[in-house]
Design a protein around this motif. Structure first.
Motif, PDB file in Angstrom:
ATOM      1  N   ILE A 458      28.137 -20.240 -25.341  1.00 37.56           N
ATOM      2  CA  ILE A 458      27.218 -20.053 -26.458  1.00 37.56           C
ATOM      3  C   ILE A 458      27.680 -20.754 -27.730  1.00 37.56           C
ATOM      4  O   ILE A 458      27.051 -20.630 -28.770  1.00 37.56           O
ATOM      5  N   ALA A 459      28.796 -21.487 -27.659  1.00 38.44           N
ATOM      6  CA  ALA A 459      29.351 -22.087 -28.868  1.00 38.44           C
ATOM      7  C   ALA A 459      28.590 -23.330 -29.286  1.00 38.44           C
ATOM      8  O   ALA A 459      28.157 -24.129 -28.453  1.00 38.44           O
ATOM      9  N   ALA A 460      28.422 -23.507 -30.607  1.00 41.47           N
ATOM     10  CA  ALA A 460      27.939 -24.754 -31.176  1.00 41.47           C
ATOM     11  C   ALA A 460      29.069 -25.474 -31.903  1.00 41.47           C
ATOM     12  O   ALA A 460      29.022 -26.687 -32.103  1.00 41.47           O
ATOM     13  N   SER A 461      30.095 -24.718 -32.326  1.00 41.61           N
ATOM     14  CA  SER A 461      31.279 -25.281 -32.965  1.00 41.61           C
ATOM     15  C   SER A 461      32.392 -24.250 -32.885  1.00 41.61           C
ATOM     16  O   SER A 461      32.195 -23.124 -32.415  1.00 41.61           O
ATOM     17  N   HIS A 462      33.577 -24.639 -33.360  1.00 44.60           N
ATOM     18  CA  HIS A 462      34.737 -23.757 -33.291  1.00 44.60           C
ATOM     19  C   HIS A 462      35.484 -23.792 -34.620  1.00 44.60           C
ATOM     20  O   HIS A 462      35.658 -24.868 -35.212  1.00 44.60           O
ATOM     21  N   GLU A 463      35.954 -22.640 -35.046  1.00 48.43           N
ATOM     22  CA  GLU A 463      36.802 -22.539 -36.228  1.00 48.43           C
ATOM     23  C   GLU A 463      38.237 -22.285 -35.770  1.00 48.43           C
ATOM     24  O   GLU A 463      38.487 -21.367 -34.974  1.00 48.43           O
ATOM     25  N   VAL A 464      39.157 -23.097 -36.265  1.00 46.76           N
ATOM     26  CA  VAL A 464      40.546 -23.049 -35.812  1.00 46.76           C
ATOM     27  C   VAL A 464      41.421 -22.416 -36.889  1.00 46.76           C
ATOM     28  O   VAL A 464      41.329 -22.764 -38.079  1.00 46.76           O
ATOM     29  N   TYR A 465      42.274 -21.485 -36.464  1.00 44.70           N
ATOM     30  CA  TYR A 465      43.230 -20.824 -37.344  1.00 44.70           C
ATOM     31  C   TYR A 465      44.617 -20.958 -36.723  1.00 44.70           C
ATOM     32  O   TYR A 465      44.784 -20.825 -35.511  1.00 44.70           O
ATOM     33  N   ASN A 475      43.903 -11.830 -38.839  1.00 46.96           N
ATOM     34  CA  ASN A 475      43.023 -11.345 -39.904  1.00 46.96           C
ATOM     35  C   ASN A 475      42.451 -12.451 -40.782  1.00 46.96           C
ATOM     36  O   ASN A 475      41.702 -12.173 -41.727  1.00 46.96           O
ATOM     37  N   ALA A 476      42.782 -13.699 -40.490  1.00 41.22           N
ATOM     38  CA  ALA A 476      42.377 -14.801 -41.362  1.00 41.22           C
ATOM     39  C   ALA A 476      40.881 -15.041 -41.310  1.00 41.22           C
ATOM     40  O   ALA A 476      40.209 -14.785 -40.305  1.00 41.22           O
ATOM     41  N   ASP A 477      40.355 -15.535 -42.459  1.00 42.35           N
ATOM     42  CA  ASP A 477      38.990 -16.034 -42.491  1.00 42.35           C
ATOM     43  C   ASP A 477      39.025 -17.436 -43.099  1.00 42.35           C
ATOM     44  O   ASP A 477      40.100 -18.010 -43.319  1.00 42.35           O
ATOM     45  N   LYS A 478      37.854 -17.974 -43.406  1.00 38.11           N
ATOM     46  CA  LYS A 478      37.791 -19.375 -43.837  1.00 38.11           C
ATOM     47  C   LYS A 478      38.386 -19.596 -45.225  1.00 38.11           C
ATOM     48  O   LYS A 478      38.560 -20.735 -45.649  1.00 38.11           O
ATOM     49  N   THR A 479      38.736 -18.503 -45.934  1.00 44.54           N
ATOM     50  CA  THR A 479      39.394 -18.663 -47.232  1.00 44.54           C
ATOM     51  C   THR A 479      40.915 -18.597 -47.113  1.00 44.54           C
ATOM     52  O   THR A 479      41.617 -18.792 -48.105  1.00 44.54           O
ATOM     53  N   SER A 480      41.421 -18.313 -45.907  1.00 43.07           N
ATOM     54  CA  SER A 480      42.859 -18.125 -45.709  1.00 43.07           C
ATOM     55  C   SER A 480      43.553 -19.461 -45.480  1.00 43.07           C
ATOM     56  O   SER A 480      42.954 -20.413 -44.971  1.00 43.07           O
ATOM     57  N   PRO A 481      44.841 -19.550 -45.824  1.00 39.62           N
ATOM     58  CA  PRO A 481      45.588 -20.789 -45.571  1.00 39.62           C
ATOM     59  C   PRO A 481      45.722 -21.083 -44.080  1.00 39.62           C
ATOM     60  O   PRO A 481      45.975 -22.230 -43.700  1.00 39.62           O
ATOM     61  N   GLU A 482      45.545 -20.071 -43.248  1.00 37.02           N
ATOM     62  CA  GLU A 482      45.634 -20.284 -41.801  1.00 37.02           C
ATOM     63  C   GLU A 482      44.416 -21.010 -41.239  1.00 37.02           C
ATOM     64  O   GLU A 482      44.446 -21.485 -40.104  1.00 37.02           O
TER      65      GLU A 482
END
Length: 922
Positions: A458-465, A475-482
């Motif tokens: 079901i993925a259209a893209s991926h966010e990498v941490y 616990n990271a989100d898109k505002t985290s340095p990770e």
């Protein structure tokens, strides 16, 4: 009194359930020889004497053969745990092969039928096979009816024309027959037919071993029954080896070995104890007579008198004793009593991509009457839960689940009195990413690793941490340095750059699809730990496309075509890197780590090349050899043992030679030679004469003689005139590379005798023999195209790989333009000449500096060996370690242009720069 009566009744009940295995109903017993299996070479080895020969003489269709000599035969079979071996010997006065393998029944041929599970169906299923082998002068792919090409995987056979007809020696893997291995005592369906064509065209007769019904070719119920008999050990254990046994007592049963007169019984609850037990051990239960092929455990008066314990595994062994008192130690078998807790969950623990409408199931714990299901999204909650759903069956439907979600579940079992808490299992539903690379928890990961994963449905893209703190990554989100960015679908990789050695990293990949309100779907947190090294090359990335290994490691052969941009002429040495027979052009079997290594063929006496062999690699990624305190260069290597054969002169003019090898002809039905060769280089026309003073009779067809050979490859074209111990003299030749070998033989001639081979300008090779070296008899002539430069010398094969043959030659003379130097080596036998192994390192503007391995025979080290070189050894010779340009690996003496050396094959893997031990431990 009453207790004793109950016990006796129980024992009678146990004995009434005993079932013993018997081969009395079998039509044929097929033996496992408990030793080396037949060699598939078309020669009837002594091992076949252990089989039971069966006659083939029942007419199936066509006319009756006019005589046994017209058409009759025998067949025998032996079995091992990987293959079944079949020998069919056919009497046939007139041999015909005028159609094709597709119509083999019209020619002289053999049909072998086998039913892996002896299901005796009236039509064929996936375990039923008909194999057709046609008499011919060449080996061709046999025909497989009923299950086609998959049933041909791994088959080997040899066909030999005999004085009375022909024979087939056949090897068929069990996995191609029934997808798994056999067990002693197993029944199979089996039949053998012979087709006879006397005069070309259609078949004249068809005969069989067992049945006369012409429909037998497609009806397994018309085939005979064979039983796979253990060589001399017991077989067919009951309960089956490795099985679950749902009782607290057991009657052990087995099939007696064919030579047994009694049985020693060992029983225990530890594999090693049972395996090592002797008569002095408490696990020895006594010796039983031939007919007592059973033993009771789990009852009073027997081992484990209080009953078998649920969840425990039990081990047992039967040694067979023959009439002479010889003990044949048996295999250790086992069975497990099911635990009180639930087991065998479906989906299996840790399963991925599980359907969202999955129904859970499990195997009930021993004696369970009621099952309580706990299910949820949190491990701790499920692990500690006390309120669940009670069910009376071993299935549970949790309803429609979420995509890309990890779920946890537990089954508690109740036997009416006690509740047994189950393990917590987990699975992840479809849509989640999977197959992380490196694998979760991997260690010794190279610091330049590129992360990878498989996208969910079901993925259209991926966010990498990614980071070095597990909780922070979780616990990271898109505002985290990770947060490291978003990767589009189709780009399931992330390059984090060069990482720190000896460090644990954590990473997470979330699935994103903005059209779905549940997006994003957080991924699991994975981890890996980097090693204490940088990778120079691990050879895992090479392929047969744009990244071929010789593009990176330059050898003496080069690549490309002159005038094209990618052309490289070669480095002028005797090295050849890579293997064009594998999908990756690398070595894929002999590897130290991963799936690929670098093979280097070296030949330090290759005409027109330097007398050393070297492959050279230009660095692009890791040129600083001081970064992160690296202090050592490490590489793994292995070669082959020293030559089996030898060659020495003494006294002057007399040469003593030893050699082994299967033959100068073909090996395992493949045109290839195995022998020892002492040779010089011949340019243009020329000849060689020698007197074969003696040759050991390691085989009637051991061969000693003179040879002109195009290359040192095992399948090279050649012309050879030999003397044998008991088969006369023979002109043997292979007219082309890999071509069919030919011979012209005259019997009743033995050493001492003279032989000669001559090549003229037209490529005619003529062979001669002589009793006195002056009066010559031409044995034969053949046109064999070869290049101008060829190898000319003395050849010896023992015709038996287990033996070494010796031959003595004298009066060796050459004509033509022949080089002065003798060289000698094994051909077709994996062996290496002792040549120095070295590493050379250079800066872009400097001369390479060389470090040589301490062992001058390193090329003959047969096991993977690590060579560690302190980087200071290069620095002391002037190399600037902060900017290394090239690394080379060589065999021989670098720069040697004149003194010839030997040849062989080396394998290199896992070239690394690593921290010294004290640095890595800090």
């Amino acid at each position: 009194m009453f207790k004793k009566l109950i016990y006796l009744l129980s024992l009678l009940f146990v004995l009434s359930l005993i079932s013993t295995s018997s081969a009395q109903d079998a039509d044929v017993l097929i033996r496992n020889p408990d030793s080396a299996m037949p060699v598939i070479d078309g020669v009837v080895d002594d091992i076949w004497s252990l089989s039971s020969e069966q006659s083939i003489n029942v007419t199936v269709s066509g006319s009756d053969p006019s005589s046994a000599a017209d058409c009759s035969g025998t067949w025998s079979a032996l079995w091992g745990y990987e293959n079944i071996y079949v020998l069919v010997q056919v009497n046939d006065e007139s041999l015909q092969a005028d159609t094709s393998i597709a119509d083999s029944w019209q020619d002289d041929s053999v049909e072998f039928y086998i039913d892996g599970d002896n299901s005796k169906g009236d039509t064929c299923d996936e375990n039923d096979h008909q194999y057709a082998f046609r008499w011919n002068t060449v080996v061709e792919t046999p025909r497989a009816y009923h299950n086609g090409e998959p049933s041909l995987v791994g088959i080997e056979y040899a066909v030999t024309t005999t004085d009375s007809g022909y024979l087939f020696e056949i090897m068929i893997p069990w996995t191609s027959i029934m997808g798994t291995g056999p067990t002693p005592g197993q029944e199979i369906g089996i039949e053998v037919w012979i087709n006879d064509d006397d005069d070309g065209g259609d078949r004249d007769s068809q005969i069989s071993w067992y049945g006369s019904d012409g429909n037998g070719w497609q009806a397994p119920n018309l085939w005979a029954t064979g039983v796979l008999v253990a060589g001399n050990i017991a077989g067919k254990p009951v309960p089956a080896d490795g099985s679950m046994h749902a009782n607290t007592w057991a009657t052990l049963g087995w099939l007696a070995g064919p030579t047994a007169v009694s049985h020693d019984v060992y029983v225990g609850d530890n594999f090693d104890d049972v395996n090592d037990a002797t008569h002095d051990s408490e696990l020895f239960q006594g010796n039983q007579g031939l007919t007592l092929t059973f033993f009771v455990i789990g009852f009073p008066g027997y081992p484990f008198p209080d009953g078998l314990i649920p969840g425990e595994t039990y081990y047992w062994r039967i040694d067979e004793i023959n009439a002479e008192g010889t003990v044949y130690k048996g295999n250790v078998w086992s069975f497990t009593v099911p635990p009180k807790t639930a087991y065998n969950p479906i989906p299996v623990e840790g399963a991925e991509s599980v359907a969202v409408d999955m129904t859970l199931s499990w195997a009930a714990g021993y004696g369970a009457k009621l099952h309580t299901v706990y299910f949820g999204e949190d491990f701790e909650i499920v692990s500690n839960a006390t309120e669940g759903s009670s069910v009376g069956v071993t299935t549970y439907s949790p309803g429609t689940l979420k995509f890309a979600k990890t779920y946890y579940w537990r089954i508690d079992e109740n036997d009416g009195a006690i509740t047994y808490t189950g393990d917590v299992w987990s699975f992840t539903t479809e849509g989640a990413i999977s197959n992380p690379y490196p694998a979760d928890g991997a260690v010794d990961v190279k610091p330049t690793v590129v992360l990878g994963w498989d996208a969910g449905a079901i993925a259209a893209s991926h966010e990498v941490y990614m980071g070095m703190d597990a909780d922070a990554v979780a616990n990271a989100d898109k505002t985290s340095p990770e947060y490291k960015g978003t990767q589009n679908l189709g780009q399931e990789t992330y390059n984090p750059g060069k990482l720190i050695m000896n460090t644990m990293y954590y990473w997470r990949v979330d699935e994103v699809n903005d059209v779905n309100p549940d997006s994003p779907w957080p991924g699991d947190v994975w981890s890996f730990t980097t090693g204490d090294f940088f990778v120079i090359d691990d050879f895992e990335d090479y392929d047969a496309g744009e990244n071929q290994i010789w593009y990176a490691w330059h050898d003496g052969l080069g690549y490309g075509s002159p005038g094209t941009p990618d052309y490289y002429a070669g480095n002028g040495t005797g090295a050849a890197v890579g293997d064009e027979t594998t999908p990756s052009y690398t070595e894929e079997t002999i590897v130290h780590g991963g799936n690929q290594s670098m093979p280097i063929a070296y030949d330090n006496n290759k005409q027109g090349f330097s007398k050393y062999s070297e492959v050279e690699h230009t660095l692009t990624d890791q040129q600083d050899w001081t970064e992160q305190d690296v202090g050592e260069l490490s590489l793994w290597f292995r070669g082959y043992p020293a030559y089996v054969g030898s060659f020495a002169e003494g006294p002057i003019g007399t040469f003593t030679m030893t050699g082994s090898g299967a033959d100068i002809w073909n090996v395992n039905a493949v045109e290839a030679d195995e022998f020892h060769f002492a040779y010089k280089m011949l340019t243009g026309p020329g000849s060689i004469v020698a007197k074969v003073e003696s040759v050991d009779e390691t085989n009637a067809w051991a061969k000693a003689g003179v040879m002109i050979r195009e290359t040192l490859n095992s399948d090279s074209a050649h012309a050879t005139m030999v003397v044998t111990p008991a088969s006369g003299v023979s002109f043997q030749r292979r007219p082309s590379t890999g071509g069919t070998s030919l011979d012209t033989t005259t019997g009743e001639i033995t050493a001492p005798y003279w032989v000669k081979v001559d090549r003229d300008l037209s490529g005619n090779f003529t062979a001669y023999h002589s009793a006195n070296g002056s009066t010559w008899t031409m044995q034969g002539t053949e046109i064999i195209p070869m290049g101008s430069n060829v190898h000319i010398g003395l050849a010896l094969t023992s015709h038996d790989t287990s033996l070494t043959c010796q031959a003595v030659f004298s009066n060796v003379k050459f004509t033509g333009t022949v080089g002065p130097q003798w060289a000698n080596q094994d051909i077709g036998i994996a062996s290496n000449a002792a040549e120095p192994l070295y590493v050379a390192v250079s800066n872009s503007a400097g001369t390479p500096v060389v470090v040589v391995h301490d062992d001058p025979a390193a090329a003959q080290i047969y096991n993977w060996t690590e060579w560690v070189i302190p980087l200071q050894a290069f620095a002391d010779q002037g190399v600037v370690l902060t900017n290394v340009d090239k690394i080379a690996i060589g065999l021989g003496t670098k720069g040697n242009m004149n003194a010839p050396g030997g040849s062989g094959m080396m394998f290199i893997d896992d070239i690394r720069l690593r921290q010294q031990a004290e640095t890595a431990a800090e």
